[in-house]
Write an enzyme that holds these catalytic residues in place. Sequence first.
Site, PDB file in Angstrom:
ATOM      1  NE  ARG A  77      -6.851   2.692   5.204  1.00  0.00           N
ATOM      2  CZ  ARG A  77      -7.779   3.528   4.747  1.00  0.00           C
ATOM      3  NH1 ARG A  77      -8.745   3.954   5.526  1.00  0.00           N
ATOM      4  NH2 ARG A  77      -7.749   3.932   3.489  1.00  0.00           N
TER       5      ARG A  77
ATOM      6  CB  ILE B 222      -4.107   6.044   2.253  1.00  0.00           C
ATOM      7  CG1 ILE B 222      -3.928   4.665   2.912  1.00  0.00           C
ATOM      8  CG2 ILE B 222      -5.385   6.685   2.767  1.00  0.00           C
ATOM      9  CD1 ILE B 222      -3.797   4.734   4.458  1.00  0.00           C
ATOM     10  CB  SER B 223      -5.137   1.821  -1.627  1.00  0.00           C
ATOM     11  OG  SER B 223      -4.128   2.189  -2.528  1.00  0.00           O
ATOM     12  CD  GLN B 224     -12.588   0.571  -1.326  1.00  0.00           C
ATOM     13  OE1 GLN B 224     -12.429   0.943  -2.483  1.00  0.00           O
ATOM     14  NE2 GLN B 224     -13.647  -0.111  -0.931  1.00  0.00           N
ATOM     15  N   PRO B 225      -9.028   0.128   2.050  1.00  0.00           N
ATOM     16  CG  PRO B 225      -9.475   0.390   4.327  1.00  0.00           C
ATOM     17  CD  PRO B 225      -9.705   1.036   3.001  1.00  0.00           C
TER      18      PRO B 225
END
Length: 212
Positions: free
Chosen positions: A32, A58-61
């Site tokens: 990431r 970038i979205s949260q994992p």
Amino acid sequence: MLEHERNDLVEVIKKKGITDLNVIDAISKVERHLFVPPAIQHLAYEDNALPIGFGQTISQPYTVAFMTQALNLQKGEKILEIGTGSGYQAAVLFEMGMKVYSIERNMEIYNRTLKLFDKLGIRVAARCSDGTLGWKEYAPYDAIIVTAGGPSIPEYLKKQLAIGGRMVIPVGDKKSQTMKILKKLDEDKFDVKESPYFAFVPLIGKEGWKNE
Ligand code: SAH
């Protein structure tokens, strides 16, 4: 070192309810930190969304894992992503063995992420256009993932989903959304489940928000 951090992140998302082993495996492998700006790479393995420039994130994992798990994917399925952004979600899908088609509306983000895909050997079919219209040439899709929040579920996307196909899309206002998890049972028949409290950047387009 980074592998260690990635494993800690995997433990965090497991605790939050992620059980799909293919999703867990992909999150433990995709680097990431390569998908975020250099200045914040040290934050890449915390379970948070991060800025990627141009007002986007970038979205949260956990969110990436939740949406991917909700799609109940089988290796080799064809999936359409709306909102390529950093490319991280697409990379997770590629790592899982999916045939990935991804659309990004912002030309600068699109160009930057295409270069990254090239560099990392991530084979994703990508285009720069309004994803609320879908990508008709390759339809129908086994799954559709929309990674920006819209006011409603675009009709074009419903049409381009295969019967038996699944779609995840955050729907709500510009500040917070409910995740809609759809399964297409028949041409006009959908089973819909909901999961509240997500916050995405806006889906902008013909069947999204207006660009103000
Ligand atoms: N999946 C991404 C999330 C990026 S944020 C990741 O893993 O990083 C959402 C992205 O959706 C932004 O880059 C934004 O420009 C894009 N977007 C918003 N509306 C769109 C539309 N109608 N079509 C395609 N992309 C769109």
